[in-house]
Design an enzyme around this catalytic site. Structure first.
Site, short mmCIF file in Angstrom:
data_model
loop_
_atom_site.label_atom_id
_atom_site.label_comp_id
_atom_site.label_asym_id
_atom_site.label_seq_id
_atom_site.Cartn_x
_atom_site.Cartn_y
_atom_site.Cartn_z
N HIS A 130 0.83 -1.20 0.00
CA HIS A 130 0.00 0.00 0.00
C HIS A 130 0.87 1.25 0.00
O HIS A 130 1.87 1.34 0.72
CB HIS A 130 -0.92 0.01 1.21
CG HIS A 130 -2.00 -1.02 1.11
ND1 HIS A 130 -2.82 -1.11 0.01
CD2 HIS A 130 -2.40 -2.01 1.95
CE1 HIS A 130 -3.68 -2.08 0.19
NE2 HIS A 130 -3.45 -2.66 1.35
N ARG A 396 -5.78 -11.85 -3.56
CA ARG A 396 -6.99 -11.14 -3.14
C ARG A 396 -7.68 -10.54 -4.35
O ARG A 396 -7.02 -10.02 -5.26
CB ARG A 396 -6.68 -10.03 -2.13
CG ARG A 396 -7.96 -9.30 -1.68
CD ARG A 396 -7.70 -8.30 -0.56
NE ARG A 396 -7.06 -7.09 -1.02
CZ ARG A 396 -7.38 -5.85 -0.59
NH1 ARG A 396 -8.34 -5.69 0.29
NH2 ARG A 396 -6.71 -4.81 -1.02
N GLU A 520 -15.32 -5.91 5.73
CA GLU A 520 -14.70 -4.58 5.74
C GLU A 520 -15.61 -3.47 6.24
O GLU A 520 -15.18 -2.63 7.02
CB GLU A 520 -14.21 -4.24 4.33
CG GLU A 520 -13.19 -5.22 3.78
CD GLU A 520 -12.79 -4.88 2.37
OE1 GLU A 520 -11.96 -3.98 2.19
OE2 GLU A 520 -13.30 -5.53 1.43
N ASP A 560 -11.53 0.32 5.76
CA ASP A 560 -12.82 0.68 5.19
C ASP A 560 -13.91 0.78 6.25
O ASP A 560 -14.85 1.57 6.12
CB ASP A 560 -13.22 -0.33 4.10
CG ASP A 560 -12.45 -0.10 2.80
OD1 ASP A 560 -12.70 0.92 2.14
OD2 ASP A 560 -11.58 -0.91 2.47
N ARG A 598 -4.53 -4.28 9.27
CA ARG A 598 -4.23 -3.02 9.94
C ARG A 598 -3.27 -2.17 9.10
O ARG A 598 -2.36 -2.70 8.47
CB ARG A 598 -3.59 -3.26 11.32
CG ARG A 598 -4.43 -4.07 12.25
CD ARG A 598 -3.63 -4.44 13.50
NE ARG A 598 -3.54 -3.33 14.43
CZ ARG A 598 -2.43 -2.93 15.01
NH1 ARG A 598 -1.27 -3.52 14.72
NH2 ARG A 598 -2.43 -1.95 15.87
N ARG A 733 -10.09 5.04 -1.90
CA ARG A 733 -9.47 4.05 -1.03
C ARG A 733 -9.20 4.65 0.35
O ARG A 733 -9.01 5.85 0.50
CB ARG A 733 -8.16 3.54 -1.64
CG ARG A 733 -8.38 2.60 -2.79
CD ARG A 733 -7.11 1.88 -3.20
NE ARG A 733 -7.43 0.82 -4.15
CZ ARG A 733 -7.81 -0.40 -3.81
NH1 ARG A 733 -7.89 -0.71 -2.53
NH2 ARG A 733 -8.10 -1.29 -4.71
#
Length: 901
Positions: A130, A396, A520, A560, A598, A733
């Site tokens: 990320h 994923r 989420e 989220d 996390r 996001r």
């Protein structure tokens, strides 16, 4: 910090001139005066607003480097303090294995309980790509060089010699002349390579050492329990397998990620074998090796007369040759010296471990056990942990993609013309029917859309890599936005298409891959227990779970859920979901493993890992834990062996304590407390929704008052900032959402709504306030939630934030939103102090208080210049230097805040 700042000042004066240094120094002095409340911000803001772009660039770069070097000084200081405590014989610190074992000793646990609770024990930090790591790898390397020099200074007792000073000055000069920003966006291949370098930096040495210590200490206490037959601590990755919203994760990416991981592991093992052969020079004229070792030496086909009496060296050359053959089979090449003799490849890591055990047993037979316990044991542990695959790569994808792809396959195969039109019951009936059949839906030459063909090709690449590297290479498939049983069965059918789900003679499916739903949103978390129960009630899916030792993994999304419902509501939804999932798993007789998604910031589930794990609900850890490590947190935790050791120990120690000790502290009061927090969470969610989801123009305000658009231009990750095009908060996001609030120093995802919830529930009643105070004192969950929130509030600065709000052109909208934020901030701070009984923020964390005092003044000029550059750009100045200055301020603020995304 003074030393590094002085050297940086000298470099700035030499490189940019005395006028620039004077400007920087004046800004620095004024920033510290502001921090001491001697002056307000107006003077510095006006001074910096008058700078031209080139001068502003110098100031931005200077304070970005100040922040980076201040962080470095702080890290080295923490290392120095830990060494001091060890030298002084201080009691073990919380979060260390030594402290955890002290707690276990005090608990008087019996062997049967420990063996039962630690069966299948697993702790896995999972590295993700990320985009919140703003530093370039080159900058990190120079920073590490400076850190090494400061450590040398420590070891010398503070004596500074000219040679050392010259090295430090050259390193800082290099830093000044190195661009902080990347010219282009990181590619996925860069992210893969970036993650792998942490194995050489720390993980290859630290992970096996922790596993060895764990086994040794547990078996010493409970020798008859056969604890941890497999390593408890292993590593994972999402980089190259996480394609939710990332179009760059393709079949080639899966192959590249798994191949690079395997190459990293095999290169390490081969190099260690070479070093081991150099060390084990024992002569058969002086020692008598075991027959098994002699047989291993003879099988090596090493005819060198120089090693004729050196059986260990010959044996290890044979082991090297076999592992090199494995590398050729897996990689097509040998990542090390080419052997001159070919031997059969190892089929599994267990075969290599068996040969290493033969070497170790022989060494012990003639009194060389100390040698067996050194490099050889470390290598054995490394092979056991990392195998030939290095780490498990998770896959994923979003459930909506699975729906669309499967609908196309079913239509192509003539099974169902419109799968998307079916209700849930009809979908389940159709999917279970497919899972009973061995035939695939489509062949290799089916005419499919680009989306469907890409998904099938990727799954086929995963199947090929599993056959090549073993099932540990790709162990899990995570389903984003999972909300139904059909979402899970769709993945099972897609995996069956490529042979990753097999159908037995009894018509029951099985798979080496764990299918893990990811819950989420707040609503999905609230329904998580019901969804899991329905999954396990489906006989075919349950047979797949039973085939994996009865273990079911569930992933929980922190990011989220927070964006959806706010800080307190999200944290409570997660806690409640875990309670529900634990109850369902217990009733169904399956072993639950939770995977915590996390981020680095509190708004995305961040905060100290040790406290967070210990604050989990009873039964939710149960010896197993997987947790994501994201963005800038990866470098902060794993760039140095000492850091890696401390952070990994904290994960393992907290897992042991949460599994084997009773920590919740609510006893028979639990249901009343849960009902109370249901009420608080609903109030907090309502307050959050009133601002974020219901205030007209809020999205417009957010996009004007924060650098969210400019953040999308920063070259810090391969993943797009939005899942889809759109101008809604739901389209954005969670990472750019949180990152943007951090840049403005509002930090809204880490606190908003909590103050309203607490104040409205207490409603002036001293008995209710006393109830919250009492819960704060004995309940780790509540204490951790408030402690993390206090940390965020201490980093919040609404006076600075007001300058960002001034960027909103509509004055009425500007005040409408900002006034709500200010009021809620005051309410939250007041209620936090009332519940904790503290007289100031961070009263429980003097180290962070000191860190903020030392480092945050360097943020001051960066914020003022960011606001000014944003104002100029939005006013029509779209020049290259203006854009670069904005990006540099984003970089500098993120560096100083440390956990910004």
């Amino acid at each position: 910090m003074r030393l590094l700042g002085s050297v940086l000042g000298e470099v700035i004066e030499e490189q940019a001139g005395p006028d620039v240094l004077a400007l920087v120094e004046a800004a620095r002095v004024e920033a510290f005066r502001i921090r001491r409340s001697e002056v307000d911000r107006t003077g510095l803001a006006e001074q910096l607003a008058g700078l031209d772009e080139r001068s502003a660039n110098h100031v931005i770069r200077a304070f970005s480097h100040f922040s980076l070097l201040a962080n470095l000084a702080e890290d080295v200081h923490h290392e120095r303090r830990r060494r001091h405590h060890r030298r002084e014989g201080s009691p073990p610190q919380k979060g260390s294995l030594a402290h955890a074992f002290d707690l276990l000793d005090d608990a008087g646990l019996d062997a049967a309980t420990v063996a039962r609770e630690l069966q299948g024990a697993l702790v896995t930090p999972v590295v993700t790509a990320h985009p919140t790591e703003v530093r370039r790898r080159t900058v990190s390397q120079v920073q590490r060089q400076v850190g090494d020099l400061i450590r040398q200074l420590d070891r010398s007792g503070g004596d500074v010699d000219p040679a050392w000073s010259g090295q430090l000055r050259r390193a800082v000069l290099t830093l000044w002349q190195t661009a902080l920003l990347r010219l282009s966006r990181l590619r996925l291949s860069d992210e893969i390579d970036e993650a792998l370098r942490y194995y050489e930096l720390s993980l290859f040495s630290v992970v096996p050492a922790i596993n060895t210590e764990l086994r040794t200490e547990l078996r010493r206490r409970w020798p008859d329990a056969d604890l941890l037959p497999t390593p408890m601590l292993v590593t994972g990755s999402w980089i190259g397998g996480d394609r939710d919203g990332n179009p760059f994760v393709t079949a080639d990416a899966v192959r590249r990620a798994t191949t690079c991981q395997a190459e990293t592991a095999l290169r390490h093992h081969l190099a260690e074998l070479v070093a081991l052969a150099d060390e084990l020079s024992m002569s058969a004229r002086l020692v008598t090796p075991t027959p098994a070792l002699q047989e291993l030496a003879d099988a090596a086909r090493d005819d060198s007369p120089f090693r004729a009496d050196e059986p260990y060296r010959r044996a290890l050359r044979g082991v090297y040759r076999r592992l090199a053959a494995t590398a050729v089979r897996v990689l097509g090449q040998v990542p090390g010296p080419l052997p001159d003799v070919e031997l059969p490849a190892y089929d599994t890591p267990e075969e290599l471990i068996a040969d290493l055990d033969t070497v170790a047993a022989s060494l012990r037979s003639h009194g060389a056990g100390a040698l067996a316990d050194d490099r050889l044991t470390r290598l054995r542990e490394a092979v056991e942990v990392f195998g030939f695959h290095l780490c498990g790569l998770d896959m994923r994808q979003n459930s909506s993609v699975h729906e669309e792809v499967l609908a196309e396959l079913l239509a192509w195969a003539g099974v169902c013309p419109d799968y998307l039109a079916l209700d849930e019951a009809a979908r389940q009936e159709l999917l279970t029917g497919e899972l009973r059949l061995r035939r695939p839906l489509v062949g290799a030459h089916a005419e499919l859309s680009e989306l469907a063909r890409g998904e099938l090709d990727l799954l086929q690449a995963a199947a090929d890599q599993i056959r090549l590297l073993g099932p540990r290479a790709i162990p899990n498939y995570v389903i984003s936005m999972c909300g139904s049983v059909s979402d899970v069965l769709e993945v099972a059918v897609l995996l069956k298409e490529v042979g990753l789900v097999g159908v037995g003679a009894d018509g029951r499916p099985s798979s080496p891959i764990m299918i893990a739903p990811l819950f989420e949103t707040i609503d999905d978390l609230q329904a998580a227990g019901t969804t899991l129960a329905a999954m396990l009630d489906e006989p075919l899916y349950r047979s797949m779970v039973d085939g994996r030792d009865g273990t079911q993994e569930v992933m929980l999304g922190y990011s989220d859920s927070n964006k959806d419902g706010g800080y307190l509501a999200a944290n409570w939804a997660l806690y409640r979901a875990e309670l529900d999932l634990v109850e369902v798993a217990r009733a169904q007789g399956v072993r639950l493993r939770l995977f915590h998604g996390r981020g680095g910031t509190v708004g995305r589930g961040g905060g100290p890992s040790y406290e967070a794990i210990r604050a989990q609900p009873p039964g939710s850890v149960a010896g197993q834990l997987r947790i994501t490590e994201q963005g800038e947190v990866i470098a902060a935790k794993y760039a140095e062996p000492d850091l890696a050791r401390r952070n990994l120990e904290a994960l393992v120690a907290a897992t042991l304590e949460s599994t084997l000790l009773s920590l919740e502290g609510l006893d028979g009061d639990a249901e009343d407390v849960y009902a109370l927090f249901d009420d608080l969470a609903a109030r907090a969610r309502g307050a959050y929704a009133a601002l974020v989801h219901e205030t007209p123009g809020f999205v417009e305000w957010f996009r004007a008052a924060t650098p969210v658009r400019e953040l999308a231009e920063l070259n810090i990750g391969s993943r797009p900032p939005s899942r889809k095009a759109g101008d809604k908060i739901t389209d954005l996001r969670a990472i750019p959402w949180v990152f943007s609030w951090s840049q403005t120093r509002i930090m809204l995802p880490g606190w908003y709504g909590t103050g309203s919830a607490l104040e409205s529930w207490v409603d002036g009643d001293p008995d209710r306030l006393a109830r919250l105070q009492e819960l704060h004192g004995r309940w780790p969950f509540f204490r951790t939630v408030l402690s993390n929130m206090g940390m965020v509030l201490a980093k919040t600065d609404l006076d600075l934030a007001r300058r960002y709000a001034s960027l909103v052109p509509d004055a009425a909208l500007r005040d409408l939103v900002f006034d709500q934020i200010v009021a809620e901030h005051e309410r939250t701070c007041r209620m936090l102090l009332a519940v904790t009984g503290d007289d100031r923020l961070l009263a429980d964390n003097p180290a962070l208080t000191r860190s903020i005092r030392n480092r945050f003044p360097y943020l001051e000029p960066l914020h003022h210049l960011q606001v000014e550059m944003l104002r100029r750009r939005r006013g029509g100045d779209d020049g290259e230097l203006t854009r670069r200055n904005i990006q540099l301020t984003i970089n500098g603020v993120a560096t100083a805040l440390r956990n910004s995304g």
